[in-house]
Scaffold this motif. Sequence first.
Motif, mmCIF file in Angstrom:
data_model
loop_
_atom_site.group_PDB
_atom_site.id
_atom_site.type_symbol
_atom_site.label_atom_id
_atom_site.label_comp_id
_atom_site.label_asym_id
_atom_site.label_seq_id
_atom_site.Cartn_x
_atom_site.Cartn_y
_atom_site.Cartn_z
ATOM 1 N N TYR A 173 -32.315 5.493 -12.632
ATOM 2 C CA TYR A 173 -33.096 5.097 -13.804
ATOM 3 C C TYR A 173 -32.576 3.772 -14.369
ATOM 4 C CZ TYR A 173 -36.635 7.777 -16.447
ATOM 5 O OH TYR A 173 -37.799 8.281 -16.948
ATOM 6 N N HIS A 200 -37.925 5.675 -8.766
ATOM 7 C CA HIS A 200 -37.939 4.441 -9.551
ATOM 8 C C HIS A 200 -37.882 3.198 -8.673
ATOM 9 C CE1 HIS A 200 -37.578 6.804 -13.190
ATOM 10 N NE2 HIS A 200 -36.699 7.544 -12.541
ATOM 11 N N LYS A 228 -45.116 5.279 -11.574
ATOM 12 C CA LYS A 228 -44.134 4.589 -12.425
ATOM 13 C C LYS A 228 -44.324 3.075 -12.319
ATOM 14 C CE LYS A 228 -40.614 8.179 -12.897
ATOM 15 N NZ LYS A 228 -41.242 9.331 -12.236
ATOM 16 N N SER A 229 -43.838 2.472 -11.257
ATOM 17 C CA SER A 229 -43.991 1.020 -11.158
ATOM 18 C C SER A 229 -45.135 0.602 -10.260
ATOM 19 C CB SER A 229 -42.681 0.384 -10.662
ATOM 20 O OG SER A 229 -42.300 0.897 -9.399
ATOM 21 N N LYS A 325 -35.274 -3.444 -13.798
ATOM 22 C CA LYS A 325 -34.900 -2.453 -14.803
ATOM 23 C C LYS A 325 -34.311 -3.131 -16.037
ATOM 24 C CE LYS A 325 -35.848 1.280 -12.353
ATOM 25 N NZ LYS A 325 -36.566 0.596 -11.270
ATOM 26 N N TYR A 363 -39.261 0.254 -19.704
ATOM 27 C CA TYR A 363 -39.803 0.171 -18.337
ATOM 28 C C TYR A 363 -40.772 -1.000 -18.260
ATOM 29 C CZ TYR A 363 -40.042 2.531 -13.855
ATOM 30 O OH TYR A 363 -39.886 2.863 -12.527
#
Length: 485
Positions: A173, A200, A228-229, A325, A363
């Motif tokens: 993370y 991630h 997520k991304s 990140k 994020y």
Amino acid sequence: MKPLDQHRAPIYEGLERLRRKRIVPFDVPGHKRGRGNPELVALLGKKCVSIDVNSMKPLDNLGHPISIIREAEELSAAAFGASHAFLMIGGTTSSVQTMILATCQAGQKIILPRNVHKSVINALVLCGAIPVYIEMSVQEPIGIALGLETERLAQAIAEHPDAVAVLVNNPTYYGICSDLKEIVNLAHASGMKVLVDEAHGTHLSFSDKLPQSAMQAGADMAAVSMHKSGGSLTQSSLLLIGEEMNAEYVRQIINLTQSTSASYLLLASLDISRRNLALRGKESFEKVMEMAQYARQEINAIGGYYAYAKELVDGQKVYDFDVTKLAIYTQGIGLTGIEVYDLLRDEYDIQIEFGDIGNILAYISIGDRLQDIERLVGALADIKRLYARDGKDLISGEYIQPQVILSPQNAFYDERESLELQEAVGRICGEFVMCYPPGIPLLAPGELITQEIVDYILFAKERGCSLQGTEDPEVKVVNVIKEDS
């Protein structure tokens, strides 16, 4: 076999063909393209609800794909450099659990770090595998666990040559990356599979300026959070596998728990998002890297905060760092991460990913804009000016690695009793206790409850962390194994 064209989105195209035909539905879902639920149409829109449909021949079937879903899988595999890809509609939790269920049986050992997501330990409860945890180094003063060190992995392999797999979460993370290539070499030399929780790291496959992806390193399986991304809808994920895995056996494992009523909204979002990344991922993630780096510079210039990055890299504990990140240590202004998290949301209308005892994570992805970064930086500067204190009452956010007494499965199904947290010190935990997000258990079934862990839980509760996993919603009591059981 026709050549793969990444401009295609076969599931999306199939749904569009179906929508244009105006077929009369005498199947499920019962809202019948939204006609039976106008409030749902008002919320989601007519086009969205009209393609919330059931499996049928023209749309293929996720459990046994032979046409458009199979083609979407092949396109995804090619985009991510995998031998095969599965479209997952149960989140990356289902991808992670499939990796373990496909490689580990009851009583077999799996080597892994303890700072794994709860989905990993849940899978151990389900299949009865035995965890062999590798001790993790901690970065001071920010208190985060670092990478899976290859020397410690080699020692664990030597001590447990009967282990069947190694699992690593990469990147974490917080952006910490391990030496995946060497991990793969060590594990494969001993006949062990390598499973990577790459929740991630969707973006790693699309830029040579980022750390190596699991498939590039030769891992056997990788769980990828496209939502997520990668830009797809929440709960959509990919499971990638390498050449040595039996794809159809893996599909059988997936079908043990996966819904037989797959959401075509989720499937189409994976299809479209894969196309977007394959065609525009490189330039998109370069912009993300630039925004994250700009944010770090501006936040570090405020003073008190520490937005960390590649300066942590030492080649072993931190082999590499994911510069997309934006993780920020907050205790330098005397506030816990969860306090800053709450202030950003409640006072500045900024929702970040999470706050823990020492850090926050904002994020940054393909949907962010520079003006959003400026607003975050301004809010953090304001929080320091208005709320900073000496921080003498804080405790370190240091990662604590519990001692395993029983296997997760044995402990979870053993006879239990409930005790107040302080009374539970010295007993074996029978359930999960975790801050969510990030969802890394502070305690898991089978682990020894210590005073240090109880103090950490109480402090996290006091500062506003969302504690989950226990039967008691207020986490005042915890289930422990009965001593006479």
